[in-house]
Design an enzyme around this catalytic site. Structure first.
Site, PDB file in Angstrom:
ATOM      1  CD  GLU A  85      -2.803  -1.005   2.493  1.00 18.71           C
ATOM      2  OE1 GLU A  85      -4.016  -0.875   2.398  1.00 18.71           O
ATOM      3  OE2 GLU A  85      -2.216  -1.133   3.575  1.00 18.71           O
ATOM      4  CB  CYS A  99       3.108   7.841   3.092  1.00 19.43           C
ATOM      5  SG  CYS A  99       3.604   6.695   4.381  1.00 19.43           S
ATOM      6  CB  CYS A 106       7.575  -4.527   8.888  1.00 17.49           C
ATOM      7  SG  CYS A 106       8.910  -3.635   9.715  1.00 17.49           S
ATOM      8  CB  CYS A 110       6.852  -1.581  16.336  1.00 19.11           C
ATOM      9  SG  CYS A 110       8.496  -1.132  15.752  1.00 19.11           S
ATOM     10  CB  CYS A 113       3.485  -0.927  13.845  1.00 18.54           C
ATOM     11  SG  CYS A 113       3.467  -0.678  12.060  1.00 18.54           S
ATOM     12  CB  CYS A 330       1.485   6.496  11.263  1.00 16.19           C
ATOM     13  SG  CYS A 330       2.054   8.006  10.550  1.00 16.19           S
TER      14      CYS A 330
HETATM   15  N1  SAH Z   1       9.827   1.243   9.861  1.00 16.31           N
HETATM   16  C1  SAH Z   1       9.923   2.665   9.744  1.00 16.31           C
HETATM   17  C2  SAH Z   1       8.883   3.307   8.836  1.00 16.31           C
HETATM   18  C3  SAH Z   1       7.445   2.828   8.928  1.00 16.31           C
HETATM   19  S1  SAH Z   1       6.399   3.354  10.210  1.00 16.31           S
HETATM   20  C4  SAH Z   1       9.889   3.296  11.122  1.00 16.31           C
HETATM   21  O1  SAH Z   1       9.711   2.586  12.094  1.00 16.31           O
HETATM   22  O2  SAH Z   1      10.096   4.485  11.226  1.00 16.31           O
HETATM   23  C5  SAH Z   1       6.115   5.041  10.056  1.00 16.31           C
HETATM   24  C6  SAH Z   1       5.802   5.697  11.395  1.00 16.31           C
HETATM   25  O3  SAH Z   1       4.502   5.318  11.895  1.00 16.31           O
HETATM   26  C7  SAH Z   1       6.775   5.286  12.491  1.00 16.31           C
HETATM   27  O4  SAH Z   1       7.156   6.387  13.246  1.00 16.31           O
HETATM   28  C8  SAH Z   1       5.940   4.326  13.306  1.00 16.31           C
HETATM   29  O5  SAH Z   1       6.463   4.168  14.582  1.00 16.31           O
HETATM   30  C9  SAH Z   1       4.594   5.004  13.258  1.00 16.31           C
HETATM   31  N2  SAH Z   1       3.485   4.152  13.681  1.00 16.31           N
HETATM   32  C10 SAH Z   1       3.403   2.815  13.643  1.00 16.31           C
HETATM   33  N3  SAH Z   1       2.222   2.385  14.125  1.00 16.31           N
HETATM   34  C11 SAH Z   1       1.527   3.490  14.474  1.00 16.31           C
HETATM   35  C12 SAH Z   1       0.234   3.708  15.024  1.00 16.31           C
HETATM   36  N4  SAH Z   1      -0.579   2.696  15.264  1.00 16.31           N
HETATM   37  N5  SAH Z   1      -0.148   4.990  15.245  1.00 16.31           N
HETATM   38  C13 SAH Z   1       0.665   6.024  14.940  1.00 16.31           C
HETATM   39  N6  SAH Z   1       1.889   5.880  14.419  1.00 16.31           N
HETATM   40  C14 SAH Z   1       2.319   4.630  14.191  1.00 16.31           C
END
Ligand code: SAH
Length: 357
Positions: A85, A99, A106, A110, A113, A330
């Site tokens: 996406e 974006c 991934c 985390c 996420c 995000c």
């Molecule tokens: N792997 C990379 C890029 C992808 S995530 C990274 O970790 O930076 C892009 C951003 O979205 C990151 O800052 C991530 O921590 C954030 N993110 C992930 N899940 C989220 C959520 N549920 N709500 C808000 N931000 C989130």
């Protein structure tokens, strides 16, 4: 379009160097739809290209637009059937930010996420990264607009696919191509130290964003497994080296989880962590888009958090949220939804293809 393969094909056929520039122009600037748009190629050359190189490697499966119209999310099918996406955010000030994803799924897991729950399927190839941007360039063209910014903040950890991500950004930056300024591109990482150090020496001057989300290892360990391999001290050493070498600002992303990382003591810990490099640090406080794991901080806490940081001399702002209603915010880019709704769509497409054969 795989530029590398095209280069080889043109060389093997003894074509002059300007043929490559012509193809780049047709693809990146004129945003043509197929090899047929390369009218300055001879028919045999066009046919050879057509046979060997896919003009598009991504197939648009579905595009949804948020109610406000400021967010556009597209689900793509790769040639091997994997789904990715990408999102277009249309800012009030005229910026059009894409974006983009760097991987299918991934590996970082985390806890907050949605992509993290999928696990890693594979890295994206260079054309697969590039074409997410081209797709939105084509989408904007009839409106007389174009893509102005790119953030590698979609699915995946860009530094786990370092070479392809940088090569893709270079293609997009190419003066003969889309000519997207390096300063208008950002790579976001969960904190892969070798990637940060490599980027510090990269000739392409793109911006760096760090998903920090905590000011102490104790808190970060709770939801970011990467913190075991690269705890905050190591991460900040790498950031420091990056800043020293590039003198560029680093953006720190901090999403607020209720009762987990949103107290005043958390803001103080983050401020201490960034104090050394505060001149080049900026914190973007992000509203947590609930997946299943945590509760988002209440609005008052988010407001207070920014103030607490500013009181300690750390520049901080709230990130404007886009596309929550279409799961494009995000951490919400996961293909689960594809598995239900979109499966049907795909089956229909396949059936159609089959019937054409
Ligand atoms: N792997 C990379 C890029 C992808 S995530 C990274 O970790 O930076 C892009 C951003 O979205 C990151 O800052 C991530 O921590 C954030 N993110 C992930 N899940 C989220 C959520 N549920 N709500 C808000 N931000 C989130």
């Amino acid at each position: 379009m795989d530029i590398k393969v095209l280069k080889t094909l043109l060389t093997e056929r003894g074509e002059p160097a300007y043929r490559l520039a012509q193809a780049k122009r047709a693809f990146f600037v004129d945003l043509g739809a197929s090899w047929d748009s390369l009218t300055n190629y001879s028919k045999p050359l066009r046919e050879a290209c057509q046979e060997n190189i896919a003009w598009d490697v991504l197939k648009e499966v579905r595009t949804v637009i948020s109610e406000k119209g400021d967010t556009v999310k597209t689900l793509f099918e790769c040639r091997d059937g994997q789904m990715i996406e990408a999102v277009l955010m249309r800012h009030d000030d005229g910026r059009n930010t894409v974006c983009a994803s760097s991987q299918v799924g991934c590996a970082m897991a985390c806890a907050f996420c949605a992509t993290g729950t999928m696990g890693l399927k594979r890295n994206l190839a260079i054309p697969e990264i590039v074409e997410q941007v081209i797709h939105f360039s084509r989408w904007l063209k009839p409106k007389g607009e174009y893509v102005t910014n790119l953030v590698m903040m979609g699915m995946g950890e860009p530094f786990h696919n370092y070479d392809n991500v940088i090569a893709a950004l270079r293609q997009l930056n190419d003066k003969d191509g889309l000519n997207l300024g390096a300063r208008h591109m950002s790579i976001s990482t969960c904190g892969i130290v070798p990637g940060i150090l490599k980027l510090a020496d990269e000739p392409l001057q793109v911006n760096l964003a760090i998903s920090i989300h905590a000011g102490t290892d104790e808190v970060r360990d709770k939801f970011m497994p990467v913190n075991k391999a690269y705890p905050l001290a190591k991460l900040m050493d790498a950031v420091h080296i990056y800043m020293e070498k590039t003198n560029r600002k680093v953006m720190f992303e901090y999403l607020l989880l209720d009762g987990i990382n949103d107290r005043k003591s958390d803001a103080n810990a983050l401020a201490r962590l960034l104090a050394h490099d505060h001149r080049l640090s900026h914190v973007n406080v992000i509203k947590y888009h609930p997946t299943e794991a945590f509760e988002p901080s209440p609005r008052e806490n988010r407001m207070a958090f920014v103030e607490w940081l500013e009181e300690r001399g750390i520049s901080a702002t709230h990130r404007v949220t886009f596309g929550e209603d279409i799961d494009a915010a995000c951490g919400q880019l996961a293909v689960q939804e594809a598995e239900g709704l979109v499966k049907q769509g795909l089956e229909a497409i396949r059936a159609k293809r089959e019937s054409k054969k």
